[in-house]
Design a protein around this motif. Structure first.
Motif, PDB file in Angstrom:
ATOM      1  N   GLU A  39       0.831  -1.211   0.000  1.00 19.25           N
ATOM      2  CA  GLU A  39       0.000   0.000   0.000  1.00 19.25           C
ATOM      3  C   GLU A  39       0.863   1.256   0.000  1.00 19.25           C
ATOM      4  OE1 GLU A  39      -3.017  -0.016   3.019  1.00 19.25           O
ATOM      5  OE2 GLU A  39      -3.901  -1.865   2.242  1.00 19.25           O
ATOM      6  N   ALA A  83       2.240   1.744  -3.409  1.00 22.89           N
ATOM      7  CA  ALA A  83       1.191   2.258  -4.295  1.00 22.89           C
ATOM      8  C   ALA A  83       0.952   3.744  -4.060  1.00 22.89           C
ATOM      9  CB  ALA A  83      -0.105   1.471  -4.086  1.00 22.89           C
ATOM     10  N   ASP A 122      -8.471   1.228   0.491  1.00 23.03           N
ATOM     11  CA  ASP A 122      -7.020   1.344   0.603  1.00 23.03           C
ATOM     12  C   ASP A 122      -6.535   2.765   0.336  1.00 23.03           C
ATOM     13  OD1 ASP A 122      -6.796  -1.357   1.223  1.00 23.03           O
ATOM     14  OD2 ASP A 122      -6.494  -1.934  -0.871  1.00 23.03           O
ATOM     15  N   VAL A 136      -5.604  -1.846  -3.481  1.00 23.88           N
ATOM     16  CA  VAL A 136      -4.234  -2.326  -3.646  1.00 23.88           C
ATOM     17  C   VAL A 136      -4.192  -3.802  -3.303  1.00 23.88           C
ATOM     18  CG1 VAL A 136      -1.829  -2.072  -2.918  1.00 23.88           C
ATOM     19  CG2 VAL A 136      -3.328  -0.057  -3.025  1.00 23.88           C
ATOM     20  N   THR A 160      -1.396  -6.802  -2.998  1.00 19.99           N
ATOM     21  CA  THR A 160       0.013  -7.140  -2.954  1.00 19.99           C
ATOM     22  C   THR A 160       0.136  -8.651  -2.803  1.00 19.99           C
ATOM     23  OG1 THR A 160       0.417  -5.053  -1.815  1.00 19.99           O
ATOM     24  CG2 THR A 160       2.204  -6.656  -1.807  1.00 19.99           C
ATOM     25  N   ILE A 205      -4.444  -1.458  -8.079  1.00 21.92           N
ATOM     26  CA  ILE A 205      -2.992  -1.388  -8.181  1.00 21.92           C
ATOM     27  C   ILE A 205      -2.443  -2.686  -7.619  1.00 21.92           C
ATOM     28  CG2 ILE A 205      -0.899  -0.164  -7.504  1.00 21.92           C
ATOM     29  CD1 ILE A 205      -2.668   2.345  -7.167  1.00 21.92           C
ATOM     30  N   HIS A 214      -0.857  -0.630 -12.589  1.00 16.59           N
ATOM     31  CA  HIS A 214      -1.973   0.251 -12.257  1.00 16.59           C
ATOM     32  C   HIS A 214      -3.051   0.062 -13.319  1.00 16.59           C
ATOM     33  CE1 HIS A 214      -3.447   4.645 -11.506  1.00 16.59           C
ATOM     34  NE2 HIS A 214      -4.338   3.737 -11.146  1.00 16.59           N
TER      35      HIS A 214
END
Length: 121
Positions: free
Chosen positions: A12, A15, A39, A53, A55, A98, A111
């Motif tokens: 995060e 991003a 987020d 986001v 990950t 993202i 993105h």
């Protein structure tokens, strides 16, 4: 803190830094609505950006963008409506994803603008 939470928090922040570097104004990070959160909420020009986001430590299992399901979309739309009412915002809205994945000692950032549209009720 669990390793997956640390990875998520790191993703995060990466991003947020990516968006700032690309001219976005960050309004909120981890904005809470009910028991969940958005987020990132940002502005770019005349558009309010709501970014989810995702990950992952690897792409081998599931691409991060594939983790957005219909219930998550419904939550993001409801939470965004609450945010807009709370802040009295009058802008176009865009929902982005993202994805952040570590790769060879670097961070791969993807993105996806306009990743989904709010469902029509």
């Amino acid at each position: 803190m669990a390793a997956h939470n640390e990875l998520g928090n790191k993703g995060e922040q990466i991003a947020v830094n990516f968006l700032r570097k690309n001219g976005y104004q960050i309004l909120e990070q981890n904005w809470h609505f009910k028991q969940k959160e958005i987020d990132i909420i940002a502005i770019q020009g005349d558009t309010l950006i709501v970014a989810e986001v995702k990950t992952r430590s690897t792409e081998n299992w599931e691409h991060p963008s594939e983790a957005i399901n219909n219930s998550k979309i419904k939550f993001l739309v409801d939470a965004t409506e609450a945010f807009i009412e709370e802040r009295d915002i009058d802008k176009e809205i865009r929902f982005d994803i993202i994805s952040v994945i570590p790769e060879n000692g670097e961070w791969k950032i993807e993105h996806i603008e306009e990743a989904f549209y709010p469902p029509m009720n």
